[in-house]
Design a protein around this motif. Structure first.
Motif, PDB file in Angstrom:
ATOM      1  N   GLY A  63     -13.393   6.689  -4.441  1.00  0.00           N
ATOM      2  CA  GLY A  63     -13.819   7.208  -3.030  1.00  0.00           C
ATOM      3  C   GLY A  63     -14.183   6.057  -2.046  1.00  0.00           C
ATOM      4  O   GLY A  63     -13.950   6.023  -0.861  1.00  0.00           O
ATOM      5  N   GLN A  64     -15.018   5.065  -2.558  1.00  0.00           N
ATOM      6  CA  GLN A  64     -15.659   3.981  -1.824  1.00  0.00           C
ATOM      7  C   GLN A  64     -14.314   3.182  -1.304  1.00  0.00           C
ATOM      8  O   GLN A  64     -14.144   2.455  -0.065  1.00  0.00           O
ATOM      9  N   VAL A  65     -13.191   2.923  -2.398  1.00  0.00           N
ATOM     10  CA  VAL A  65     -12.137   2.053  -1.698  1.00  0.00           C
ATOM     11  C   VAL A  65     -11.226   2.746  -0.959  1.00  0.00           C
ATOM     12  O   VAL A  65     -10.769   1.975  -0.025  1.00  0.00           O
ATOM     13  N   ASN A  66     -11.180   4.152  -0.926  1.00  0.00           N
ATOM     14  CA  ASN A  66     -10.532   4.829   0.110  1.00  0.00           C
ATOM     15  C   ASN A  66     -10.980   4.486   1.587  1.00  0.00           C
ATOM     16  O   ASN A  66     -10.312   4.549   2.364  1.00  0.00           O
ATOM     17  N   LYS A  67     -12.435   4.744   1.722  1.00  0.00           N
ATOM     18  CA  LYS A  67     -13.165   4.505   3.100  1.00  0.00           C
ATOM     19  C   LYS A  67     -12.632   3.114   3.355  1.00  0.00           C
ATOM     20  O   LYS A  67     -12.542   2.900   4.775  1.00  0.00           O
ATOM     21  N   VAL A  68     -12.842   2.021   2.511  1.00  0.00           N
ATOM     22  CA  VAL A  68     -12.717   0.497   2.993  1.00  0.00           C
ATOM     23  C   VAL A  68     -11.198   0.559   3.419  1.00  0.00           C
ATOM     24  O   VAL A  68     -10.970  -0.115   4.277  1.00  0.00           O
ATOM     25  N   LEU A  69     -10.351   1.176   2.689  1.00  0.00           N
ATOM     26  CA  LEU A  69      -8.855   0.813   2.931  1.00  0.00           C
ATOM     27  C   LEU A  69      -8.555   1.630   4.157  1.00  0.00           C
ATOM     28  O   LEU A  69      -7.928   0.852   5.177  1.00  0.00           O
ATOM     29  N   SER A  70      -9.251   2.603   4.755  1.00  0.00           N
ATOM     30  CA  SER A  70      -9.046   3.205   6.026  1.00  0.00           C
ATOM     31  C   SER A  70      -9.687   2.296   7.111  1.00  0.00           C
ATOM     32  O   SER A  70      -8.989   2.225   8.122  1.00  0.00           O
ATOM     33  N   VAL A  71     -10.738   1.425   6.785  1.00  0.00           N
ATOM     34  CA  VAL A  71     -11.383   0.658   7.809  1.00  0.00           C
ATOM     35  C   VAL A  71     -10.343  -0.566   7.950  1.00  0.00           C
ATOM     36  O   VAL A  71      -9.918  -0.743   9.059  1.00  0.00           O
ATOM     37  N   PHE A  72      -9.861  -1.143   6.930  1.00  0.00           N
ATOM     38  CA  PHE A  72      -8.640  -2.107   6.870  1.00  0.00           C
ATOM     39  C   PHE A  72      -7.500  -1.679   7.652  1.00  0.00           C
ATOM     40  O   PHE A  72      -6.955  -2.515   8.210  1.00  0.00           O
ATOM     41  N   ILE A  73      -7.128  -0.405   7.523  1.00  0.00           N
ATOM     42  CA  ILE A  73      -5.845  -0.092   8.066  1.00  0.00           C
ATOM     43  C   ILE A  73      -6.227   0.086   9.631  1.00  0.00           C
ATOM     44  O   ILE A  73      -5.323  -0.449  10.601  1.00  0.00           O
ATOM     45  N   ASP A  74      -7.363   0.461  10.086  1.00  0.00           N
ATOM     46  CA  ASP A  74      -7.565   0.351  11.548  1.00  0.00           C
ATOM     47  C   ASP A  74      -7.862  -1.064  11.962  1.00  0.00           C
ATOM     48  O   ASP A  74      -7.065  -1.275  13.131  1.00  0.00           O
ATOM     49  N   LEU A  75      -8.394  -1.760  11.026  1.00  0.00           N
ATOM     50  CA  LEU A  75      -8.368  -3.177  11.575  1.00  0.00           C
ATOM     51  C   LEU A  75      -6.936  -3.840  11.964  1.00  0.00           C
ATOM     52  O   LEU A  75      -6.940  -4.816  12.562  1.00  0.00           O
ATOM     53  N   ASP A  76      -6.271  -3.512  10.726  1.00  0.00           N
ATOM     54  CA  ASP A  76      -4.763  -4.066  10.824  1.00  0.00           C
ATOM     55  C   ASP A  76      -4.179  -3.660  12.120  1.00  0.00           C
ATOM     56  O   ASP A  76      -3.489  -4.248  12.890  1.00  0.00           O
ATOM     57  N   ASP A  77      -4.333  -2.402  12.593  1.00  0.00           N
ATOM     58  CA  ASP A  77      -3.791  -1.992  13.855  1.00  0.00           C
ATOM     59  C   ASP A  77      -4.343  -2.776  14.915  1.00  0.00           C
ATOM     60  O   ASP A  77      -3.494  -3.347  15.746  1.00  0.00           O
ATOM     61  N   LYS A  78      -5.675  -3.156  15.005  1.00  0.00           N
ATOM     62  CA  LYS A  78      -6.167  -3.822  16.053  1.00  0.00           C
ATOM     63  C   LYS A  78      -5.782  -5.494  16.127  1.00  0.00           C
ATOM     64  O   LYS A  78      -5.386  -5.940  17.071  1.00  0.00           O
ATOM     65  N   TYR A  79      -5.798  -5.835  14.829  1.00  0.00           N
ATOM     66  CA  TYR A  79      -5.394  -7.265  14.550  1.00  0.00           C
ATOM     67  C   TYR A  79      -3.653  -7.340  15.148  1.00  0.00           C
ATOM     68  O   TYR A  79      -3.332  -8.402  15.671  1.00  0.00           O
ATOM     69  N   ALA A  80      -2.873  -6.388  14.692  1.00  0.00           N
ATOM     70  CA  ALA A  80      -1.643  -6.673  15.157  1.00  0.00           C
ATOM     71  C   ALA A  80      -1.455  -6.501  16.448  1.00  0.00           C
ATOM     72  O   ALA A  80      -0.496  -7.072  17.087  1.00  0.00           O
ATOM     73  N   ALA A  81      -2.246  -5.865  17.355  1.00  0.00           N
ATOM     74  CA  ALA A  81      -2.265  -5.834  18.762  1.00  0.00           C
ATOM     75  C   ALA A  81      -2.716  -7.026  19.521  1.00  0.00           C
ATOM     76  O   ALA A  81      -2.090  -7.229  20.639  1.00  0.00           O
ATOM     77  N   VAL A  82      -3.324  -7.720  18.793  1.00  0.00           N
ATOM     78  CA  VAL A  82      -3.745  -8.970  19.375  1.00  0.00           C
ATOM     79  C   VAL A  82      -2.917 -10.083  18.326  1.00  0.00           C
ATOM     80  O   VAL A  82      -3.673 -11.288  18.243  1.00  0.00           O
ATOM     81  N   ALA A  83      -1.855  -9.810  18.025  1.00  0.00           N
ATOM     82  CA  ALA A  83      -0.956 -10.999  17.274  1.00  0.00           C
ATOM     83  C   ALA A  83      -1.797 -11.430  16.133  1.00  0.00           C
ATOM     84  O   ALA A  83      -1.648 -12.954  16.000  1.00  0.00           O
ATOM     85  N   TYR A  84      -2.608 -10.988  15.263  1.00  0.00           N
ATOM     86  CA  TYR A  84      -3.731 -11.224  14.450  1.00  0.00           C
ATOM     87  C   TYR A  84      -4.479 -12.719  14.798  1.00  0.00           C
ATOM     88  O   TYR A  84      -4.604 -13.546  13.990  1.00  0.00           O
ATOM     89  N   LEU A  85      -4.754 -12.626  16.165  1.00  0.00           N
ATOM     90  CA  LEU A  85      -5.808 -13.426  16.910  1.00  0.00           C
ATOM     91  C   LEU A  85      -4.961 -14.729  16.842  1.00  0.00           C
ATOM     92  O   LEU A  85      -5.540 -15.809  16.754  1.00  0.00           O
ATOM     93  N   LYS A  86      -3.563 -14.607  16.679  1.00  0.00           N
ATOM     94  CA  LYS A  86      -2.615 -15.980  16.830  1.00  0.00           C
ATOM     95  C   LYS A  86      -3.119 -16.973  15.752  1.00  0.00           C
ATOM     96  O   LYS A  86      -3.096 -18.269  16.000  1.00  0.00           O
TER      97      LYS A  86
END
Length: 146
Positions: A63-86
């Motif tokens: 259950g904890q891992v599923n929560k963390v994974l959803s946060v990381f997926i959201d962060l992946d979307d954000k980072y992809a939008a800014v080219a992973y901060l170059k």
């Protein structure tokens, strides 16, 4: 000996650093990379202990891992939008951490459900699926030949 692992506590420093994603000073890249490395090493190190966890603990950690994974997926979307901060090193570590989290979740799922009885698929369902598949195949063949 059964070890305890609190993944939410382990990822907290990285999540805190990620809060100011758009205005990071250059030294924060090193901090974020270090935090990701800590996460990766902790998860990979704990993988050897998953299958000795009691089933309720494995379910809780899942259950904890599923929560963390959803946060990381959201962060992946954000980072992809800014080219992973170059920052190519950051991109590689973040994507590897995501891969490690997915693997960890799959191993925990196995450990959490290892004593669950396997139920056989009823014959009526198997026969119904086979009939649907045959009809779809015939329909597909008739479209190609007709």
């Amino acid at each position: 000996m059964i070890l305890k692992f609190d993944i939410e506590k382990k990822v907290a420093p990285f999540i805190r650093l990620s809060a100011g994603i758009y205005d990071l000073p250059s030294h924060s890249y090193a901090d974020m990379n270090e935090a990701l490395t800590d996460i990766i090493l902790a998860i990979e190190g704990f993988e050897y202990h998953i299958f000795v966890l009691p089933q309720p603990e494995a379910k809780g950690l899942l259950g904890q891992v599923n929560k963390v994974l959803s946060v990381f997926i959201d962060l992946d979307d954000k980072y992809a939008a800014v080219a992973y901060l170059k920052d190519e090193e950051f991109k590689e570590r973040f994507l590897y951490a995501l891969k490690v989290l997915y693997k960890f979740r799959s191993l925990l799922h196995i450990a959490a459900t290892k004593n669950k009885p396997v139920t056989k698929t009823p014959e009526a369902i198997k026969e119904g699926l086979a009939a649907i598949s045959r009809r779809a195949s015939l329909l597909s063949l008739s479209k190609h030949n007709g």
